[in-house]
Design a protein around this motif. Structure first.
Motif, mmCIF file in Angstrom:
data_model
loop_
_atom_site.group_PDB
_atom_site.id
_atom_site.type_symbol
_atom_site.label_atom_id
_atom_site.label_comp_id
_atom_site.label_asym_id
_atom_site.label_seq_id
_atom_site.Cartn_x
_atom_site.Cartn_y
_atom_site.Cartn_z
ATOM 1 N N SER A 1 -5.729 -4.743 -7.856
ATOM 2 C CA SER A 1 -5.047 -3.434 -7.477
ATOM 3 C C SER A 1 -5.937 -2.328 -7.715
ATOM 4 C CB SER A 1 -3.849 -3.054 -8.330
ATOM 5 O OG SER A 1 -4.175 -2.916 -9.742
ATOM 6 N N VAL A 2 -6.041 -1.419 -6.860
ATOM 7 C CA VAL A 2 -6.804 -0.264 -6.728
ATOM 8 C C VAL A 2 -5.937 0.959 -6.812
ATOM 9 C CG1 VAL A 2 -8.561 1.024 -5.467
ATOM 10 C CG2 VAL A 2 -8.677 -1.439 -5.465
ATOM 11 N N SER A 3 -5.846 1.848 -7.587
ATOM 12 C CA SER A 3 -4.891 2.859 -7.479
ATOM 13 C C SER A 3 -5.785 4.275 -8.102
ATOM 14 C CB SER A 3 -3.708 2.774 -8.279
ATOM 15 O OG SER A 3 -3.822 2.529 -9.813
ATOM 16 N N ALA B 1 0.747 -1.146 -0.037
ATOM 17 C CA ALA B 1 -0.018 0.025 -0.119
ATOM 18 C C ALA B 1 0.847 1.397 0.060
ATOM 19 C CB ALA B 1 -0.646 -0.187 1.089
ATOM 20 N N VAL B 2 0.417 1.934 -0.735
ATOM 21 C CA VAL B 2 1.515 3.389 -0.899
ATOM 22 C C VAL B 2 0.333 4.293 -1.009
ATOM 23 C CG1 VAL B 2 2.868 4.923 -2.517
ATOM 24 C CG2 VAL B 2 3.024 2.355 -2.525
ATOM 25 N N MET B 3 0.583 5.474 0.371
ATOM 26 C CA MET B 3 -0.216 6.611 0.257
ATOM 27 C C MET B 3 0.544 7.855 0.454
ATOM 28 S SD MET B 3 -3.437 7.423 2.825
ATOM 29 C CE MET B 3 -4.461 6.270 2.170
ATOM 30 N N PHE C 1 -2.794 7.312 -3.851
ATOM 31 C CA PHE C 1 -2.817 6.080 -2.969
ATOM 32 C C PHE C 1 -2.776 4.863 -4.293
ATOM 33 C CE2 PHE C 1 -7.473 6.871 -3.775
ATOM 34 C CZ PHE C 1 -7.775 5.403 -4.447
ATOM 35 N N SER C 2 -2.033 3.713 -3.768
ATOM 36 C CA SER C 2 -2.281 2.598 -4.672
ATOM 37 C C SER C 2 -2.228 1.324 -3.680
ATOM 38 C CB SER C 2 -1.141 2.450 -5.637
ATOM 39 O OG SER C 2 0.252 2.350 -5.067
ATOM 40 N N ILE C 3 -2.943 0.464 -4.042
ATOM 41 C CA ILE C 3 -2.994 -0.900 -3.220
ATOM 42 C C ILE C 3 -2.612 -2.213 -4.117
ATOM 43 C CG2 ILE C 3 -4.280 -2.403 -1.802
ATOM 44 C CD1 ILE C 3 -5.739 0.100 -0.812
ATOM 45 N N GLU C 4 -1.800 -2.820 -3.970
ATOM 46 C CA GLU C 4 -1.580 -3.914 -4.768
ATOM 47 C C GLU C 4 -1.366 -5.398 -4.036
ATOM 48 O OE1 GLU C 4 2.065 -3.659 -7.117
ATOM 49 O OE2 GLU C 4 1.488 -1.753 -8.028
#
Length: 196
Positions: A174-176, A53-55, A189-192
């Motif tokens: 993924s959700v970004s 997760a990147v925020m 944000f991005s979630i992988e």
């Protein structure tokens, strides 16, 4: 007369509460069933999920054993794509492409919101990647955009599968994107996630 009014109010309340349980045709794809099936398959297995997760530039890497509740929390966002099937959007989407993918041996079928659609949908397109037959689904890509007076959100969604047909299991998701709240800066944000 008062008794009739009370009964009528209770009946209308009951009908109003059950509107979310209405059954409707799913002309494009049944996202609810797909997500429920994957929650069940993965939640009852001994799989784990590696999640990155990147925020706003800060990265968090985690790995956890999945159960039904954990994987449901991860995949619930993909149910939002089912909006394309709602009666409000009947005939609002068109088959834009059904062609060979230039980057793989898969075919790509894209449903896109018509330019002249009466109502604007939060999902402008959904792209399905499959091998030979639509039942051999390998990947779904889409976009979810929502905007009102309080916030704007833009999310790219992706699910990748291994296996085919009833045996297809989620491999990666993924959700970004970004979210902007009124009077605040945008949050990127991005979630992988990878199911192992």
């Amino acid at each position: 007369m008062i008794r009739f009014g009370l009964v009528l109010c209770v009946a209308l309340t009951f009908v109003g509460c059950n509107r979310s349980n209405l059954v409707y045709d799913k002309p494009y794809f049944d996202f609810d069933s797909l997500v429920s099936k994957q929650i069940k398959l993965i939640g009852l297995s001994n799989d784990s999920v590696k999640k990155i997760a990147v925020m706003d530039g800060k990265t968090d890497v985690s790995e956890f054993a999945v159960d039904t509740t954990a994987i449901k929390n991860e995949l619930e966002v993909f149910r939002q794509l089912d909006v394309i099937n709602k009666p409000l959007f009947k005939n609002a989407y068109q088959l834009a492409t059904d062609e060979k993918d230039h980057k793989s041996n898969l075919r790509v079928r894209t449903y896109r919101l018509k330019n002249n659609a009466r109502v604007k949908s939060a999902v402008p397109y959904v792209r399905f990647f499959f091998l030979n037959d639509f039942q051999q689904l390998k990947k779904i890509e889409s976009l979810f955009e929502e905007s009102n007076s309080l916030y704007t959100t833009h999310r790219k969604l992706m699910m990748e599968f291994e296996g085919a047909g009833k045996e297809a299991r989620l491999k990666n998701y993924s959700v970004s994107g970004f979210q902007k709240m009124i009077l605040n800066d945008s949050v990127k944000f991005s979630i992988e996630g990878s199911v192992k």
